[in-house]
Design a protein around this motif. Structure first.
Motif, PDB file in Angstrom:
ATOM      1  N   ASP A   1      -4.115  -4.787  -4.043  1.00 36.30           N
ATOM      2  CA  ASP A   1      -5.389  -4.181  -3.635  1.00 36.30           C
ATOM      3  C   ASP A   1      -5.531  -2.955  -4.534  1.00 36.30           C
ATOM      4  O   ASP A   1      -4.655  -2.086  -4.567  1.00 36.30           O
TER       5      ASP A   1
ATOM      6  N   HIS B   1      -4.651   0.652  -3.449  1.00 34.24           N
ATOM      7  CA  HIS B   1      -3.396   0.902  -2.739  1.00 34.24           C
ATOM      8  C   HIS B   1      -2.297   1.507  -3.600  1.00 34.24           C
ATOM      9  O   HIS B   1      -1.116   1.367  -3.290  1.00 34.24           O
TER      10      HIS B   1
ATOM     11  N   ASP C   1      -7.416   5.257  -0.786  1.00 31.68           N
ATOM     12  CA  ASP C   1      -7.892   3.889  -0.542  1.00 31.68           C
ATOM     13  C   ASP C   1      -9.362   3.979  -0.134  1.00 31.68           C
ATOM     14  O   ASP C   1      -9.728   3.661   0.988  1.00 31.68           O
TER      15      ASP C   1
ATOM     16  N   ASP D   1     -12.297  -6.291  -1.074  1.00 32.63           N
ATOM     17  CA  ASP D   1     -11.908  -5.589   0.156  1.00 32.63           C
ATOM     18  C   ASP D   1     -12.498  -4.194   0.057  1.00 32.63           C
ATOM     19  O   ASP D   1     -11.911  -3.305  -0.552  1.00 32.63           O
TER      20      ASP D   1
ATOM     21  N   LYS E   1       0.856  -1.187   0.000  1.00 28.18           N
ATOM     22  CA  LYS E   1       0.000   0.000   0.000  1.00 28.18           C
ATOM     23  C   LYS E   1       0.888   1.231   0.000  1.00 28.18           C
ATOM     24  O   LYS E   1       1.815   1.343   0.804  1.00 28.18           O
TER      25      LYS E   1
ATOM     26  N   ASP F   1     -11.990   2.357  -0.943  1.00 25.06           N
ATOM     27  CA  ASP F   1     -12.740   1.111  -0.703  1.00 25.06           C
ATOM     28  C   ASP F   1     -14.181   1.176  -1.195  1.00 25.06           C
ATOM     29  O   ASP F   1     -15.105   0.669  -0.555  1.00 25.06           O
TER      30      ASP F   1
HETATM   31 MN    MN Z   1      -7.080  -1.057   1.748  1.00 21.38          MN
END
Ligand code: MN
Ligand code: RM4
Ligand code: MN
Length: 458
Positions: A282, A285, A317, A357, A249, A319
């Motif tokens: 991810d 990230h 990030d 995620d 990340k 999400d």
């Molecule tokens: Mn994350």
């Protein structure tokens, strides 16, 4: 004649559908789910939508080739749901919890079971420890099996101090200057592996918020070496058929440097650790505008791509729901994945870790997860449509226009009927989101669990 034939097939398929759902009812519906979605509701829903669906499916199958293979691949493809994303998430400043959130690991499994009953593509759950410790692994495993769920990667947590924890992670965990703190973090990861073994997981994801907040605070080289040594100890505790996923990340609010800050660092750790270690991507990230599809292509080339944490973001990030901000990027990533996996003879469904995620701040988490799974399936289906032979020829001829056209042709194809057909064949709902709303599932959960529940996790 045509109409008659069509309606006969329609009727026949509906009977088949009903039987299929009925026969599968034991494994599909349990406990709370059984109360909220009764056994014939999916079949009724499908019956209502079937004619429209069939028209759409006929159209797309007349436009493309290889639809059977694509549908089969979609059926094989399962996406793991994170145990920490079943409740409302929050920002650094607050959390606006919704109602009926799962209050225990058991209820989280029921929620994932519910998603899986609707889309038949969420057949796994990824646990975060200690947020979701399976106190009685046998019972948890049995409950998951009732819902046809497997356990995906287990995740360790050394980015927060837990109550009663002896030493603090304020200045890092696996990289900490004090060996005792590192040992505590190592022991925790080994503990997480043990929980995973009990449940049948096959991998551990390590994400660290280790790094520094100010220039000069940390010796980068030494921090890397300490982290590597710690990871080596964890790696040594991996069962032989396990993998370790090292998640990178680029940033964390308040940070100046991250010890696993980008795919280069992840790859370096993975290479030094050994063949069971991989870099986990991810999507949120990266630094803004990073070319994630290129990163993915190269990690695959090196055989070091672990898999994904899917989400979407505009700035950091965030999400957000995968595919909600940049669906074209998601498609381009899948385009590289399919190309890379096929080149290496990999099994699309099982050779990489496919996990969501995300954090849901304003949407119903379950609705958001249904959208996420659908978006992933669409990107995957579109990438299977890419005419790879022609693309290679166009690339070799420097025919840039043609290259773009080939990708765009696949991307612009409406594959929703293919995804729905895969779901239908597996006994899921043609339109999971509409049945979720139509049956008022959230209110059913609120009635069962209460309106003031707050899920553990993020
Ligand atoms: Mn994350
Ligand atoms: C991090 C990272 C990890 C996740 C935690 C909760 O940003 O994405 O994968 O475990 O959040
Ligand atoms: Mn992640």
């Amino acid at each position: 004649m045509k109409i008659l034939r069509g309606s006969f097939i329609f009727h026949f398929n509906c009977i088949k559908l009903k039987n299929k759902v009925f026969n599968n009812k034991k494994s599909l519906f349990k406990s709370i789910i059984q109360m909220i979605i009764n056994k014939n509701q999916i079949a009724d829903h499908n019956e209502q939508l079937y004619e429209k669906h069939k028209k759409r499916l006929n159209y797309i199958t007349s436009e493309i080739e290889g639809e059977r293979t694509i549908i089969q691949k979609l059926m094989d493809f399962q996406i793991a749901i994170p145990s920490w994303a079943l409740g409302t998430g929050g920002t650094r400043f607050g959390r606006f919890a919704g109602g009926g959130e799962p209050r225990s690991l058991e209820e989280k499994i029921e929620d994932v079971g519910l998603l899986h009953a609707l889309n038949r593509s969420s057949g796994a759950i990824s646990l975060h420890i200690p947020w979701d410790i399976p106190e009685n692994p046998q019972a948890i495993k049995a409950l998951a099996a009732q819902h046809d769920l497997l356990f995906d990667a287990v995740n360790s947590n050394t980015f927060q101090d837990q109550p009663n924890q002896a030493l603090s992670y304020k200045f890092g965990s696996l990289q900490h200057v004090d060996k005792a703190v590192r040992q505590q973090a190592i022991d925790h990861n080994i503990e997480v592996i043990k929980h995973g073994v009990d449940l049948g997981s096959k991998s551990i994801t390590v994400w660290l918020s280790d790094g520094s907040c100010f220039p000069g605070q940390l010796n980068f080289r030494k921090a890397f070496q300490r982290t590597l040594e710690s990871l080596q100890e964890i790696y040594a505790a991996l069962p032989s058929d396990w993998k370790m996923f090292v998640e990178y990340k680029a940033f964390e609010p308040n940070f100046y440097s991250m010890t696993v800050g980008d795919w280069g660092m992840s790859l370096l750790y993975a290479q030094k650790l050994g063949e069971k270690a991989y870099a986990l991507v991810d999507l949120g990230h990266h630094l803004p505008n990073a070319n994630i599809e290129q990163i993915v292509a190269l990690l695959m080339m090196e055989g070091k791509l672990a898999g994904f944490h899917f989400n979407d973001s505009k700035y950091g990030d965030d999400d957000l729901t995968v595919g909600s901000i940049n669906p074209y990027q998601l498609f381009l990533i899948f385009n590289e994945l399919v190309d890379g996996m096929d080149t290496r003879g990999m099994n699309h469904a099982t050779d990489l870790g496919w996990m969501i995620d995300a954090s849901h701040n304003v949407k119903d988490p379950l609705e958001d997860l249904l959208q996420s799974v659908e978006a992933i399936q669409q990107a995957y289906a579109k990438s299977l449509l890419v005419d790879r032979k022609s693309l290679t020829t166009a690339q070799n001829n420097n025919d840039v226009v043609r290259c773009q056209e080939i990708l765009q042709t696949a991307y612009q194809t409406d594959v929703r009927a293919l995804v729905a057909e895969a779901r239908l064949k597996m006994g899921g709902a043609l339109d999971p989101l509409s049945i979720f709303r139509g049956l008022d599932v959230r209110n059913g959960l609120i009635k069962e669990r209460g309106s003031k529940t707050v899920a553990t996790g993020l």
